[in-house]
Design an enzyme around this catalytic site. Sequence first.
Site, mmCIF file in Angstrom:
data_model
loop_
_atom_site.group_PDB
_atom_site.id
_atom_site.type_symbol
_atom_site.label_atom_id
_atom_site.label_comp_id
_atom_site.label_asym_id
_atom_site.label_seq_id
_atom_site.Cartn_x
_atom_site.Cartn_y
_atom_site.Cartn_z
ATOM 1 C CE LYS A 54 -7.805 0.799 3.545
ATOM 2 N NZ LYS A 54 -6.364 1.287 4.094
ATOM 3 C CB CYS B 120 -4.252 -1.942 4.327
ATOM 4 S SG CYS B 120 -3.058 -1.709 6.059
ATOM 5 C CD GLU C 248 -2.781 1.225 2.499
ATOM 6 O OE1 GLU C 248 -3.791 1.845 2.737
ATOM 7 O OE2 GLU C 248 -2.432 0.271 3.524
#
Length: 273
Positions: free
Chosen positions: A117, A149, A47
């Site tokens: 995300k 993540c 990320e």
Amino acid sequence: MSGIHTPIVAAVQMNCVLGDKTENLKKALFLIEDAVQQGAKLIVLPELFNTGYRVEERDPELAEPIPGPTTQWMSRLSQKHHVYLIGCILEKSVISGLVYDTAVVVGPHGLVGFYRKVHLWDTENTRFAKGEEFPVFDLGFARLGVQICYEIGFPEGSRILALNGADIVVYPSAFGQARRYAWDLATRSRALENGVFVIASNRTGIEKGETAFGGGSRIVNPQGMVLREALSEDEALVAEIDLSLVETQRRTIPYLRDLNKSIILKSLSNNPG
């Protein structure tokens, strides 16, 4: 020798220089080429690999459009080595002032797509706008889903991707050392409950003297078995995966078949939160 049904895949684990795209791309290039030398055809980067994670005061400055410089850099490498690359960057929105935490998927023929995300961690809610879609990308040899993540702890996302045909779910991450226990359990759980391969690429190092990343990048099979796990600060972790195991595992423990979607949808409509 790997083939179309048994590709070699890679998770890149790396430390980053905060805010220095030149140095981070230089390191990423070395690790990508290491993975290519080991035969990888699908390579996942962490990320915000090109900027580092704790750049919150510079998010608008460091964000890029898609396509943009980093996406084009990835595309040139993908074309050169005939591989697929997934890397997560700060995306500059067409709406002035908005920034997304976005994973980009590129292949030998250029940009395949991107994923923004959806579930933001803590102070990310003040940094980023939220994504709203769970796309699945057809790579020819496999169907790919992306989560980022913190989303490793949200089973709904990977379940949606699996129900939409994903064989592989990748997690570009900057996951903290303090919550490494969650990473260890969730990476295996998401693979097992959906019958997918999980490729989880994590950061290492410490940023701003307080944010320590957990490493532990890993490749997990549909039974929840860790095939390979990274041990070094900077490493290109590779494994050959047998995609036929996706169907085998889903028939052995048929979670997707037996899921009563109507009950789930009814419960959500009755409890909208």
